[in-house]
Design an enzyme around this catalytic site. Structure first.
Site, PDB file in Angstrom:
ATOM      1  N   HIS A  44       0.864  -1.188   0.000  1.00 46.78           N
ATOM      2  CA  HIS A  44       0.000   0.000   0.000  1.00 46.78           C
ATOM      3  C   HIS A  44       0.898   1.235   0.000  1.00 46.78           C
ATOM      4  CE1 HIS A  44      -3.957   1.932   1.604  1.00 46.78           C
ATOM      5  NE2 HIS A  44      -3.213   2.835   0.978  1.00 46.78           N
ATOM      6  N   GLU A  71      -2.561  -1.628  -3.224  1.00 44.97           N
ATOM      7  CA  GLU A  71      -3.647  -0.842  -2.658  1.00 44.97           C
ATOM      8  C   GLU A  71      -3.293   0.640  -2.693  1.00 44.97           C
ATOM      9  OE1 GLU A  71      -5.153  -3.966   0.800  1.00 44.97           O
ATOM     10  OE2 GLU A  71      -4.032  -2.172   1.371  1.00 44.97           O
ATOM     11  N   HIS A 191      -8.031  -5.395   7.530  1.00 45.29           N
ATOM     12  CA  HIS A 191      -7.797  -4.341   8.517  1.00 45.29           C
ATOM     13  C   HIS A 191      -8.078  -4.870   9.921  1.00 45.29           C
ATOM     14  CE1 HIS A 191      -6.663  -0.061   8.794  1.00 45.29           C
ATOM     15  NE2 HIS A 191      -7.133  -0.203  10.024  1.00 45.29           N
TER      16      HIS A 191
END
Length: 238
Positions: A44, A71, A191
């Site tokens: 990410h 991401e 998450h």
């Protein structure tokens, strides 16, 4: 159905950057994680490159032989990077600049036209798309209209409540998964998922294709070892 494990290696980059050298070696860790059995590598990158650098994405492309998932917020530099690297999957996340970590899913109703345009560009280039969303049925329905292949359920609220003993926190996620299956959307999640909650989450999410786990997995590996932790997750995801 076996749910795939994609390991987010942002934290490895954080350790490396803290000393300015190449220890730990991000590319070697990615190789090892795949060798240990994980089915994907997630990164990410953020605009300030405080952990994963844009060059890391380029360097990882020939290293990742499982599934490469990038991401990020689809700003111009990010879009250009994804189109250059051509990962198997891109996950769109509405990060604010400077955010410590992701804190919310997309408002897929408000951002429908924008997401539709970006997703169409990625799909023209053969890249599977996923949208980061909260477990809200209206947002799932909005995601379908954008043309995305998958959604990624934002699981922080579940993880927090599960840690307090509230097992009912899974209900909106289960309902979101059922609707996603009905709409033909693939389901990812991520998450704050951890060894403590991943089995319960998996058992209550029909059609869960993939989880992306970074912070918890790397933290657990400090005590239990990376190879061991990756395989502990794989066992819980069977």
């Amino acid at each position: 159905m076996m749910t795939k494990l994609s390991v987010n290696i942002n934290k490895i980059a954080t350790f490396r950057n803290a000393r300015g050298g190449n220890v730990p070696d991000l590319l070697q860790v990615a190789k090892d994680i795949q060798r240990f059995g994980a089915q994907g590598i997630t990164i990410h990158p953020r605009p300030d490159e405080r952990h994963i650098r844009y060059q890391d994405a380029r360097d990882l492309k020939p290293i990742v032989y499982t599934e490469f998932n990038i991401e990020g917020n689809p700003q111009h530099n990010f879009i250009d990077l994804v189109l250059e690297c051509r990962p198997e999957q891109v996950t769109l996340v509405p990060d604010a600049i400077g955010a410590i970590t992701s804190s919310a899913g997309w408002d897929t109703v408000k951002n429908e036209s924008y997401l539709t345009e970006v997703i169409a560009e990625f799909k023209r280039n053969g890249i599977r798309t996923s949208i980061f969303v909260d477990p809200v049925l209206k947002m799932i329905e909005g995601a379908k209209k954008t043309g995305t292949d998958r959604i990624e359920l934002y699981t922080e609220a579940f993880a927090h409540q599960y840690g307090l003993g509230n097992l009912n926190a899974i209900e909106p996620y289960t309902k979101s998964a059922v609707l996603s299956n009905e709409l033909g959307l693939g389901i990812n999640a991520g998450h704050d998922l951890s060894l403590d909650n991943i089995k319960f989450f998996k058992e209550n999410i029909p059609g869960l294709l993939e989880v992306s786990i970074g912070h918890a997995l790397i933290s657990e590996a400090l005590y239990l070892g990376l190879d061991n932790v990756v395989n502990m997750y794989l066992n819980k995801l069977k």
